[in-house]
Motif scaffolding. Structure first.
Motif, PDB file in Angstrom:
ATOM      1  N   PHE A  86      -1.281   0.776  -5.057  1.00 48.68           N
ATOM      2  CA  PHE A  86      -0.485   1.851  -4.491  1.00 48.68           C
ATOM      3  C   PHE A  86       0.904   1.299  -4.166  1.00 48.68           C
ATOM      4  O   PHE A  86       1.039   0.126  -3.804  1.00 48.68           O
ATOM      5  CB  PHE A  86      -1.178   2.377  -3.225  1.00 48.68           C
ATOM      6  N   VAL A 131      -4.661  -7.415  -3.308  1.00 47.46           N
ATOM      7  CA  VAL A 131      -5.169  -6.095  -2.903  1.00 47.46           C
ATOM      8  C   VAL A 131      -6.651  -6.028  -3.271  1.00 47.46           C
ATOM      9  O   VAL A 131      -7.007  -6.328  -4.416  1.00 47.46           O
ATOM     10  CB  VAL A 131      -4.401  -4.972  -3.649  1.00 47.46           C
ATOM     11  N   ASP A 150      -3.976  -6.895   1.428  1.00 49.85           N
ATOM     12  CA  ASP A 150      -3.890  -5.439   1.487  1.00 49.85           C
ATOM     13  C   ASP A 150      -5.327  -4.943   1.388  1.00 49.85           C
ATOM     14  O   ASP A 150      -5.901  -4.836   0.300  1.00 49.85           O
ATOM     15  CB  ASP A 150      -3.024  -4.892   0.356  1.00 49.85           C
ATOM     16  N   ALA A 152      -6.373  -2.019   2.511  1.00 46.95           N
ATOM     17  CA  ALA A 152      -6.341  -0.568   2.742  1.00 46.95           C
ATOM     18  C   ALA A 152      -7.598   0.111   2.191  1.00 46.95           C
ATOM     19  O   ALA A 152      -8.078   1.086   2.745  1.00 46.95           O
ATOM     20  CB  ALA A 152      -5.097   0.037   2.088  1.00 46.95           C
TER      21      ALA A 152
HETATM   22  C1  LIG Z   1      -3.830  -0.344  -1.702  1.00 43.30           C
HETATM   23  C2  LIG Z   1      -3.122   0.480  -0.656  1.00 43.30           C
HETATM   24  N1  LIG Z   1      -2.133  -0.086   0.056  1.00 43.30           N
HETATM   25  C3  LIG Z   1      -1.488   0.583   1.025  1.00 43.30           C
HETATM   26  C4  LIG Z   1      -1.803   1.894   1.325  1.00 43.30           C
HETATM   27  C5  LIG Z   1      -0.976   2.612   2.334  1.00 43.30           C
HETATM   28  O1  LIG Z   1      -1.720   3.176   3.365  1.00 43.30           O
HETATM   29  P1  LIG Z   1      -1.228   4.500   4.110  1.00 43.30           P
HETATM   30  O2  LIG Z   1      -1.404   5.642   3.180  1.00 43.30           O
HETATM   31  O3  LIG Z   1      -2.135   4.578   5.311  1.00 43.30           O
HETATM   32  O4  LIG Z   1       0.189   4.301   4.500  1.00 43.30           O
HETATM   33  C6  LIG Z   1      -2.841   2.523   0.617  1.00 43.30           C
HETATM   34  C7  LIG Z   1      -3.293   3.895   0.924  1.00 43.30           C
HETATM   35  O5  LIG Z   1      -2.800   4.884   0.582  1.00 43.30           O
HETATM   36  C8  LIG Z   1      -3.504   1.809  -0.416  1.00 43.30           C
HETATM   37  O6  LIG Z   1      -4.485   2.373  -1.129  1.00 43.30           O
END
Ligand SMILES: Cc1ncc(COP(=O)(O)O)c(C=O)c1O
Length: 355
Positions: A86, A131, A150, A152
């Motif tokens: 992302f 990630v 990362d 997330a």
């Molecule tokens: C791999 C990754 N990094 C960062 C983010 C950013 O998170 P947010 O949407 O909570 O800002 C996301 C989610 O959307 C993600 O999937």
């Protein structure tokens, strides 16, 4: 047939009573910013993740961004990461003027290839950002500069291995808030303290500014809801893993062509997404949609080819594994409530397409 990719109403309904109670508790307390709900969430999250410090943030993007600020990353510094992610993974660092240095992904796991990452590290590298894409734990490179994970897409997917990790609690994530929220976790007390300082305008005490921070706080309401949902995370992770295993079994029995690749299993995989690799992906996706089966593509375009990162000088062909993945990846529904019948229908429809 109607198979949504993610049924948010069902997701909320499954914990509605607890969400309502959490919201009522916050409203009754009259404390909408900070307070005991945020402190308790941070304590409980730290225990759940097995770290000494958790700092609630306004989003996953802000968690990464404030980590970059806390490490004093600025113009001239380099940050190494994957092009298959992302945008926020790179954007959170590029916003501070850092130069993003990409390294290709491993073709089987689709996570940053640690050897490729090591080979592009230099004396200017200030952070490596692997990630845990789709919930698959990335192998970490053996490097001397800080590793920021990362995470997330992988909450609960194993212990912290880098200096710090950033979580997103975007509503569709494995642990989802009812709006935007995120967190930083670390075992480094000084880093956690710096992140907490930058989160509230760099002020300590109030109105005395030690650093140039911003407003990166988590709402008390989101913290309270996340506390309620955190209690169910273990069971919901097991449900995701069971559904992933079931997809594997159903696909095996369906005799799909060998070019159709299933996600590589890993004991700590969180299955935030169940992503297959399919030839004629777009055609397949349209056919599934015409039968009411929703799918998603994460991600249609790698970061090194994004217009706003053009000045980095990468070209089509720079990262063949990531580019090929962008043409082949297809995320199937994998929600904890997904029934076996639905999974069978999804796989039959895919198998039928290739017959
Ligand atoms: C791999 C990754 N990094 C960062 C983010 C950013 O998170 P947010 O949407 O909570 O800002 C996301 C989610 O959307 C993600 O999937």
């Amino acid at each position: 047939m109607s198979v949504p990719f993610f049924d948010m109403a069902a997701e909320i309904a499954s914990v509605r009573t607890e969400i309502d109670a959490a919201i009522a508790r916050v409203l009754d307390s009259g404390v909408l910013i900070g307070g005991e709900e945020v402190a308790a969430f941070e304590r409980e999250l730290a225990v759940a993740v097995g770290v000494t410090h958790a700092v609630g943030m306004s989003s996953g993007t802000d968690a990464l961004h404030v980590l970059a600020m806390a490490l004093d990353i600025s113009a001239g510094d380099e940050v190494v990461t994957t092009p298959l992610t992302f945008f926020a993974t790179a954007g959170a660092f590029a916003r501070l003027g850092a130069r993003i240095v990409f390294a290709d992904v491993d073709d089987s796991t689709l996570t940053l290839d640690p050897i490729a990452a090591q080979s592009v590290c230099s004396s200017r590298s200030r952070a490596i950002v692997p990630v845990h894409l789709f919930g698959h734990p990335a192998d970490l490179p053996a490097v001397s500069c800080p590793i920021i994970e990362d995470a997330a897409q992988s909450i609960g997917g194993g212990a912290l291995r880098g200096l710090a990790a950033a979580f997103s609690f975007f509503p569709t994530k494995n642990l989802g808030a009812i709006g935007d929220a995120g967190a930083v976790v670390t075992n480094d007390a000084m880093l956690a303290d710096r992140v907490a300082l930058l989160r509230t305008q760099g002020a300590r005490p109030k109105y005395h500014h030690l650093a140039i921070g911003g407003n990166f706080r988590i709402d008390s309401l989101q913290a309270a809801v996340l506390r309620a949902k955190l209690a169910h995370l273990g069971q919901r992770t097991s449900a995701r893993r069971a559904r992933a295993e079931r997809y594997h079994k159903i696909f095996e029995a369906a005799h799909v062509p060998s070019e159709l690749r299933l996600p590589v299993p890993h004991p700590a995989h969180m299955y935030h997404q169940f992503v297959i690799r399919a030839p004629r992906r777009d055609e397949l996706r349209r056919q599934l949609a015409s039968h009411g089966i929703a799918t998603e593509v994460y991600y249609p375009e790698p970061l090194h080819l994004q217009p706003c990162l053009e000045q980095l000088g990468y070209r089509r062909g720079s990262f063949p594994n990531a580019e090929r993945a962008c043409n082949e990846v297809l995320a199937l529904p994998i929600q904890p409530s997904l029934s076996e019948d639905t999974q069978v229908q999804v796989v039959e429809m895919i198998a039928g397409f290739f017959r």
